[in-house]
Scaffold this motif. Sequence first.
Motif, PDB file in Angstrom:
ATOM      1  N   ILE A  45      -2.622   1.086  -2.134  1.00 14.33           N
ATOM      2  CA  ILE A  45      -1.234   1.562  -2.192  1.00 14.33           C
ATOM      3  C   ILE A  45      -1.135   2.650  -3.261  1.00 14.33           C
ATOM      4  O   ILE A  45      -1.522   2.442  -4.411  1.00 14.33           O
ATOM      5  CB  ILE A  45      -0.265   0.408  -2.572  1.00 14.33           C
ATOM      6  CG1 ILE A  45      -0.458  -0.805  -1.655  1.00 14.33           C
ATOM      7  CG2 ILE A  45       1.179   0.911  -2.554  1.00 14.33           C
ATOM      8  CD1 ILE A  45       0.011  -0.623  -0.244  1.00 14.33           C
ATOM      9  N   LEU A  46      -0.609   3.804  -2.865  1.00 17.60           N
ATOM     10  CA  LEU A  46      -0.371   4.897  -3.803  1.00 17.60           C
ATOM     11  C   LEU A  46       1.101   4.885  -4.179  1.00 17.60           C
ATOM     12  O   LEU A  46       1.976   4.869  -3.309  1.00 17.60           O
ATOM     13  CB  LEU A  46      -0.754   6.228  -3.145  1.00 17.60           C
ATOM     14  CG  LEU A  46      -0.758   7.454  -4.050  1.00 17.60           C
ATOM     15  CD1 LEU A  46      -1.808   7.328  -5.153  1.00 17.60           C
ATOM     16  CD2 LEU A  46      -1.011   8.719  -3.228  1.00 17.60           C
ATOM     17  N   THR A  47       1.362   4.867  -5.494  1.00 18.91           N
ATOM     18  CA  THR A  47       2.730   4.710  -5.992  1.00 18.91           C
ATOM     19  C   THR A  47       3.081   5.832  -6.955  1.00 18.91           C
ATOM     20  O   THR A  47       2.256   6.228  -7.782  1.00 18.91           O
ATOM     21  CB  THR A  47       2.865   3.349  -6.736  1.00 18.91           C
ATOM     22  OG1 THR A  47       2.507   2.312  -5.835  1.00 18.91           O
ATOM     23  CG2 THR A  47       4.272   3.129  -7.243  1.00 18.91           C
ATOM     24  N   PHE A  48       4.287   6.332  -6.854  1.00 18.98           N
ATOM     25  CA  PHE A  48       4.837   7.316  -7.788  1.00 18.98           C
ATOM     26  C   PHE A  48       6.025   6.666  -8.478  1.00 18.98           C
ATOM     27  O   PHE A  48       6.909   6.139  -7.806  1.00 18.98           O
ATOM     28  CB  PHE A  48       5.314   8.568  -7.043  1.00 18.98           C
ATOM     29  CG  PHE A  48       4.233   9.278  -6.282  1.00 18.98           C
ATOM     30  CD1 PHE A  48       3.768   8.780  -5.077  1.00 18.98           C
ATOM     31  CD2 PHE A  48       3.670  10.441  -6.756  1.00 18.98           C
ATOM     32  CE1 PHE A  48       2.760   9.423  -4.367  1.00 18.98           C
ATOM     33  CE2 PHE A  48       2.668  11.105  -6.045  1.00 18.98           C
ATOM     34  CZ  PHE A  48       2.214  10.585  -4.856  1.00 18.98           C
ATOM     35  N   LYS A  49       6.037   6.716  -9.819  1.00 21.66           N
ATOM     36  CA  LYS A  49       7.152   6.106 -10.562  1.00 21.66           C
ATOM     37  C   LYS A  49       7.784   7.121 -11.479  1.00 21.66           C
ATOM     38  O   LYS A  49       7.084   7.830 -12.222  1.00 21.66           O
ATOM     39  CB  LYS A  49       6.649   4.944 -11.440  1.00 21.66           C
ATOM     40  CG  LYS A  49       6.264   3.698 -10.704  1.00 21.66           C
ATOM     41  CD  LYS A  49       6.091   2.563 -11.720  1.00 21.66           C
ATOM     42  CE  LYS A  49       5.550   1.318 -11.060  1.00 21.66           C
ATOM     43  NZ  LYS A  49       6.002   0.094 -11.769  1.00 21.66           N
ATOM     44  N   GLY A  50       9.108   7.154 -11.485  1.00 21.28           N
ATOM     45  CA  GLY A  50       9.843   8.046 -12.372  1.00 21.28           C
ATOM     46  C   GLY A  50      10.006   7.453 -13.763  1.00 21.28           C
ATOM     47  O   GLY A  50       9.429   6.411 -14.090  1.00 21.28           O
TER      48      GLY A  50
END
Lengths: 149, 149
Positions: A45-50
């Motif tokens: 799973i590739l995740t982007f978090k602000g």
Amino acid sequence: MEIERKWLIDAFPEGLTPCEEKVTYSWYVSTTPVVRLRHSRGRYILTFKGEGHLSREEIESEIPENFAKEIIRFVGKEPIVKTMKVYDLEGGLKLECSAVDDTFMYAEVEFDSEDEANAFAAPSYLGKEVTYDPQMKMNNYWKQKNGIK
Amino acid sequence: MEIERKWLIDAFPEGLTPCEEKVTYSWYVSTTPVVRLRHSRGRYILTFKGEGHLSREEIESEIPENFAKEIIRFVGKEPIVKTMKVYDLEGGLKLECSAVDDTFMYAEVEFDSEDEANAFAAPSYLGKEVTYDPQMKMNNYWKQKNGIK
């Protein structure tokens, strides 16, 4: 948007039966913003978090194994290994407890709104709340672990 | 590994016929390392680039449109718009010329090895070489364009 509170714990809660158990392996491509690859149970799973503490934007998608393996080689560092156990709480909430690299443990509860998060009465087995502690964010732990400034 | 040299140009080369033309839209999730989403001709490509000038590690994969659109919303900034024209050179090389946001133009040639790159004699229509100029990297242009320090 991900809304969650976080606490330190000393051990997995006694007397509770997990509804889910897994080991996860996490690599950080970037820490600002967070670009994280997580491997667990054969999925990547590739995740982007602000930015943020109680509330953070978070988007994610499963990616193919061959691309994931290229990313792992690209990062070139050992993953953070977490043993996670998830417990059902009242009101449909889930308590997610993690042992990180056999180094420390923490627990998280995810909420649908900030109001619900702020109204939650933490069970006594949860230790110090670290929701707002930047040092307790996993991207900062990744930097510490790998000597990244 | 991506091995390429880069030059400034004032215009698309006269008297050459492009073998390919396209418009690309690029968003940078992260600039160190580069995590870039590029949209062109209905496809969305996610790219990770390592450090370096002449040679840089580069991996990429097409991603689904719905995940790409979430990433675009996550980045929340206007893309870099490039008009690219590609020309065949002798020896199977490709010259890729780009007009960036109607602001400046540059040309790139990709090689199979550093030896081949260093041996390449640049045609006279190519201007100043900027292979080693960090300011001419697109991630730095992205930061300038968006006032990111």
